[in-house]
Motif scaffolding. Structure first.
Motif, short mmCIF file in Angstrom:
data_model
loop_
_atom_site.label_atom_id
_atom_site.label_comp_id
_atom_site.label_asym_id
_atom_site.label_seq_id
_atom_site.Cartn_x
_atom_site.Cartn_y
_atom_site.Cartn_z
N ASN A 133 0.81 -1.22 0.00
CA ASN A 133 0.00 0.00 0.00
C ASN A 133 0.85 1.27 0.00
O ASN A 133 0.34 2.37 0.19
CB ASN A 133 -1.00 -0.02 1.16
CG ASN A 133 -0.35 0.36 2.49
OD1 ASN A 133 0.88 0.31 2.61
ND2 ASN A 133 -1.15 0.74 3.46
N PHE A 175 -2.86 -2.05 -6.65
CA PHE A 175 -2.83 -1.51 -5.29
C PHE A 175 -3.12 -0.01 -5.24
O PHE A 175 -3.40 0.55 -4.19
CB PHE A 175 -1.48 -1.83 -4.64
CG PHE A 175 -1.23 -3.31 -4.63
CD1 PHE A 175 -1.77 -4.11 -3.63
CD2 PHE A 175 -0.54 -3.94 -5.66
CE1 PHE A 175 -1.60 -5.48 -3.64
CE2 PHE A 175 -0.36 -5.31 -5.69
CZ PHE A 175 -0.89 -6.09 -4.69
N ALA A 186 -4.34 3.00 -0.24
CA ALA A 186 -2.93 3.39 -0.39
C ALA A 186 -2.56 4.55 0.55
O ALA A 186 -3.40 5.36 0.91
CB ALA A 186 -2.66 3.79 -1.83
#
Ligand code: PLP
Length: 354
Positions: free
Chosen positions: A126, A150, A283
């Motif tokens: 992340n 991601f 993220a």
């Protein structure tokens, strides 16, 4: 009615490109023949290939700087091995920022030693690792600039003493970079440039010819350079449709113009994710991607309502990748600010209802 298409790839392309591509299938250049039934050696198609190659370099401000653009087959996945086949003699350095980097590393290990300079695997990718150093004695350094799955994006690029190789599949032509920092760039067309079936490769010829192994013709960049990307039959439809998208981008004002638009879209979605208590971004904030916004719904029991509302609003392709879960809004060049606005309206409507 046309849907708001947030699909991660294959994905949205400009509507005018769909129209022009359809027309070319029926009658290309008024020839009385379809694009897909003429010889790839005919002048009409050779012109397409040449313009696509030149326009790619022009949009990246790489014309006249010793770079060659190629439209190859086999997807970005073939580039994982082709890069190593052509460049890896002893040792290569890789930054591991997710599934795609991991796959590139796996292929490179077939050809030599791989040093993983840093990895964000500890937090399910992340974030983008920083402060790593690239060993001086490597044949090249490889990174993935945007992590499609991601939702992270590399914002700062290291200065290295070796060739720099980048998988830009999901953010090619989305932001202006000093592309001359890179020696090999590759990108599967289907994320931001065209339909599936071709991969753009931009390469500085000087990095070739340094490995001692024999390279099969189809996997040798030098073959494709010497044949003007026409060593074998190219994927004519994918190349032509990519060219149409590149022309569309140039007409809009090029990469700088689309970058401004992409920043507006990203600001809009991320501010909703941050302000709306029902959603949580995946993220790390400083590493967030302007192309793929990943987020989760905080209360699982609202998922069904949200999914129904998305469907009613004509929103397609918002499911997250199975390795992250939740949602992913892919906002490639051709996705309009209006589509992001529609998604944000649904998110705030859910908050009012809940
Ligand atoms: C989709 C994707 C790939 C794989 O591309 P294929 O063309 O399917 O091989 C590789 N790298 C990144 C960053 C991607 O987003």
């Amino acid at each position: 009615m046309k849907k708001h298409n947030f699909s991660a790839g294959p994905c949205v392309l400009p509507q005018e490109v769909f129209q022009q591509a359809s027309q070319a299938i029926l009658d290309f250049n008024g020839l009385g023949l379809s694009l897909i039934e003429i010889s790839h050696r005919s002048k009409d198609f050779v012109d397409v290939m040449e313009e696509a190659r030149e326009l790619s370099l022009e949009l990246m401000d790489l014309q006249g700087k010793g770079y060659k653009a190629l439209f190859l087959q086999g997807g970005a996945s073939t580039q994982f091995l082709m890069a190593a086949y052509n460049l890896l003699e002893n040792k290569a350095a890789y930054l591991n920022t997710g599934t795609w980097s991991d796959k590139a590393i796996k292929e490179a290990k077939l050809f030599g030693e791989v040093v993983e300079v840093a990895s964000s695997k500890d937090k399910n990718y992340n974030y983008i690792p920083k402060g790593y150093s690239v060993p001086k004695d490597v044949d090249y350094f490889h990174m993935t600039t945007n992590n499609t799955i991601f939702g992270t994006q590399v914002k700062q690029f290291p200065d290295v003493d070796c060739p720099m190789v980048a998988d830009m599949s999901s953010d090619i032509f989305s932001r202006m970079l000093d592309f001359s920092k890179f020696d090999l760039i590759y990108a599967g067309a289907q994320k931001n440039m065209g339909p599936a079936g071709t991969t753009l490769v931009v390469i500085d010829e000087e990095i070739l010819g340094k490995v001692t192994r024999k390279i099969p013709s189809m996997l040798d960049y030098a073959t494709h350079i010497s044949k003007g990307s026409m060593f074998n039959t190219p994927p004519v439809f994918a190349v032509y449709t990519s060219l149409l998208t590149l022309r569309w981008l140039k007409k809009l004002g090029g990469v700088e113009a689309i970058e401004e638009e992409n920043e507006k879209k990203a600001k809009l979605i991320y501010s909703e994710i941050d302000i709306n208590p029902l959603f949580k971004g995946f993220a790390e904030i400083e590493d967030r991607s302007n192309m793929n916004a990943t987020f989760n719904i905080v209360e699982d029991n609202l998922k069904e309502t949200f999914d129904t509302m998305l469907k009613e609003a004509g929103i397609n392709g918002l499911n997250g990748h199975r390795s992250v879960g939740g949602y992913r809004a892919s906002m490639y060049n051709a996705l309009s600010l209006k589509s992001v606005g529609t998604l944000v309206d649904v998110m705030s409507e859910l908050e009012r209802k809940a």
